[in-house]
Design a protein around this motif. Structure first.
Motif, PDB file in Angstrom:
ATOM      1  N   SER A  90       0.809  -1.222   0.000  1.00  0.00           N
ATOM      2  CA  SER A  90       0.000   0.000   0.000  1.00  0.00           C
ATOM      3  C   SER A  90       0.839   1.268   0.000  1.00  0.00           C
ATOM      4  N   ARG A  91       2.147   1.122  -0.040  1.00  0.00           N
ATOM      5  CA  ARG A  91       3.005   2.309  -0.114  1.00  0.00           C
ATOM      6  C   ARG A  91       2.824   2.955  -1.479  1.00  0.00           C
ATOM      7  N   GLN A  92       3.119   4.204  -1.572  1.00  0.00           N
ATOM      8  CA  GLN A  92       2.918   4.997  -2.793  1.00  0.00           C
ATOM      9  C   GLN A  92       1.432   5.256  -3.082  1.00  0.00           C
ATOM     10  N   SER A  93       0.555   4.898  -2.132  1.00  0.00           N
ATOM     11  CA  SER A  93      -0.884   5.108  -2.330  1.00  0.00           C
ATOM     12  C   SER A  93      -1.367   6.419  -1.724  1.00  0.00           C
ATOM     13  N   GLY A  94      -0.480   7.083  -0.984  1.00  0.00           N
ATOM     14  CA  GLY A  94      -0.876   8.302  -0.275  1.00  0.00           C
ATOM     15  C   GLY A  94      -1.267   8.040   1.167  1.00  0.00           C
ATOM     16  N   ALA A  95      -1.189   6.786   1.603  1.00  0.00           N
ATOM     17  CA  ALA A  95      -1.600   6.428   2.972  1.00  0.00           C
ATOM     18  C   ALA A  95      -0.703   7.084   4.014  1.00  0.00           C
ATOM     19  N   GLY A  96       0.605   7.055   3.804  1.00  0.00           N
ATOM     20  CA  GLY A  96       1.529   7.672   4.758  1.00  0.00           C
ATOM     21  C   GLY A  96       1.296   9.168   4.856  1.00  0.00           C
ATOM     22  N   LYS A  97       1.133   9.814   3.723  1.00  0.00           N
ATOM     23  CA  LYS A  97       0.887  11.257   3.715  1.00  0.00           C
ATOM     24  C   LYS A  97      -0.444  11.575   4.398  1.00  0.00           C
ATOM     25  N   ALA A  98      -1.443  10.746   4.175  1.00  0.00           N
ATOM     26  CA  ALA A  98      -2.740  10.956   4.817  1.00  0.00           C
ATOM     27  C   ALA A  98      -2.631  10.849   6.335  1.00  0.00           C
ATOM     28  N   LEU A  99      -1.832   9.898   6.819  1.00  0.00           N
ATOM     29  CA  LEU A  99      -1.620   9.763   8.266  1.00  0.00           C
ATOM     30  C   LEU A  99      -0.907  10.991   8.826  1.00  0.00           C
ATOM     31  N   ILE A 100       0.148  11.439   8.142  1.00  0.00           N
ATOM     32  CA  ILE A 100       0.895  12.615   8.607  1.00  0.00           C
ATOM     33  C   ILE A 100      -0.004  13.850   8.586  1.00  0.00           C
ATOM     34  N   LYS A 101      -0.802  14.002   7.544  1.00  0.00           N
ATOM     35  CA  LYS A 101      -1.694  15.152   7.438  1.00  0.00           C
ATOM     36  C   LYS A 101      -2.716  15.147   8.578  1.00  0.00           C
ATOM     37  N   ASP A 122      19.709   4.638   7.029  1.00  0.00           N
ATOM     38  CA  ASP A 122      19.669   3.777   5.845  1.00  0.00           C
ATOM     39  C   ASP A 122      18.262   3.595   5.264  1.00  0.00           C
ATOM     40  N   ASN A 123      17.275   4.293   5.809  1.00  0.00           N
ATOM     41  CA  ASN A 123      15.908   4.223   5.288  1.00  0.00           C
ATOM     42  C   ASN A 123      15.735   5.319   4.239  1.00  0.00           C
ATOM     43  N   SER A 124      16.324   5.096   3.067  1.00  0.00           N
ATOM     44  CA  SER A 124      16.327   6.139   2.035  1.00  0.00           C
ATOM     45  C   SER A 124      14.925   6.468   1.537  1.00  0.00           C
ATOM     46  N   SER A 125      14.064   5.474   1.406  1.00  0.00           N
ATOM     47  CA  SER A 125      12.702   5.772   0.942  1.00  0.00           C
ATOM     48  C   SER A 125      11.941   6.584   1.991  1.00  0.00           C
ATOM     49  N   GLY A 126      12.145   6.265   3.273  1.00  0.00           N
ATOM     50  CA  GLY A 126      11.511   7.032   4.340  1.00  0.00           C
ATOM     51  C   GLY A 126      12.031   8.459   4.369  1.00  0.00           C
ATOM     52  N   ARG A 127      13.328   8.610   4.225  1.00  0.00           N
ATOM     53  CA  ARG A 127      13.938   9.945   4.235  1.00  0.00           C
ATOM     54  C   ARG A 127      13.420  10.774   3.060  1.00  0.00           C
ATOM     55  N   PHE A 129      10.547  10.378   1.506  1.00  0.00           N
ATOM     56  CA  PHE A 129       9.151  10.693   1.795  1.00  0.00           C
ATOM     57  C   PHE A 129       9.055  11.870   2.755  1.00  0.00           C
ATOM     58  N   TYR A 130       9.793  11.814   3.864  1.00  0.00           N
ATOM     59  CA  TYR A 130       9.718  12.884   4.860  1.00  0.00           C
ATOM     60  C   TYR A 130      10.165  14.221   4.286  1.00  0.00           C
ATOM     61  N   GLU A 131      11.217  14.209   3.503  1.00  0.00           N
ATOM     62  CA  GLU A 131      11.669  15.454   2.885  1.00  0.00           C
ATOM     63  C   GLU A 131      10.634  15.975   1.888  1.00  0.00           C
ATOM     64  N   SER A 132       9.945  15.069   1.197  1.00  0.00           N
ATOM     65  CA  SER A 132       8.938  15.491   0.212  1.00  0.00           C
ATOM     66  C   SER A 132       7.741  16.175   0.858  1.00  0.00           C
ATOM     67  N   ILE A 133       7.491  15.906   2.141  1.00  0.00           N
ATOM     68  CA  ILE A 133       6.374  16.569   2.818  1.00  0.00           C
ATOM     69  C   ILE A 133       6.832  17.786   3.615  1.00  0.00           C
TER      70      ILE A 133
END
Length: 157
Positions: A90-101, A122-127, A129-133
């Motif tokens: 379910s990643r890339q679905s906007g779920a993480g951003k929706a939770l943060i919002k 070492d969590n490059s995808s997490g980093r 994502f966080y920078e993108s928001i």
């Protein structure tokens, strides 16, 4: 997709998501939480932590666990985001951003000055994502911890 406050019937899903996060972080052997622990932390009169879940088609696919903090520097309360986890499918679905919002709305309602959390180097995808928001990642800060064993040793010293 719907974000909502977790309820007691979500306990099995909460535990499964926490287990998924522990596996993702490579520390499953450290997981000690059980359903009763989740109930006694999140669903009591004065909860130790709170949780938001995101679901699609009635299925819980992600979680944000958090608790209140206070910053003496900015003289405002804040939120500590303890766990943010979305199942891989379910990643890339906007779920993480929706939770943060949703967490941002809570922070705004409570007059918080910030939301803090830790992301592994070492969590490059997490980093990414966080920078993108709009998050600022502080490279110069080091996470420190006294675990239960260290606490007990220090008290005996």
């Amino acid at each position: 997709m719907k974000v909502r406050t977790a309820i007691e019937k979500d306990i099995p899903d909460i535990l499964a998501l926490i287990r998924g996060k522990a596996e993702f972080d490579g520390c499953l052997e450290q997981l000690r939480s059980g359903e009763e622990d989740i109930k006694n932390a999140f669903f009591i009169e004065n909860p130790k932590a709170k949780a938001l879940v995101v679901e699609t088609n009635g299925k819980v696919i992600g979680i944000a666990t958090y608790y209140e903090i206070y910053s003496t520097f900015i003289a405002k309360p804040g939120i500590w985001l303890d766990d943010l986890f979305v199942y891989a499918g379910s990643r890339q679905s906007g779920a993480g951003k929706a939770l943060i919002k949703a967490l941002c709305w809570i922070a705004k309602e409570q007059g918080c000055g910030r939301i803090d959390w830790i992301v592994a180097r070492d969590n490059s995808s997490g980093r990414q994502f966080y920078e993108s928001i709009g998050a600022h990642i502080f490279e110069e800060v080091r996470h420190s911890r006294l675990d239960e064993n260290a606490i007990n040793q220090l008290l005996r010293a």
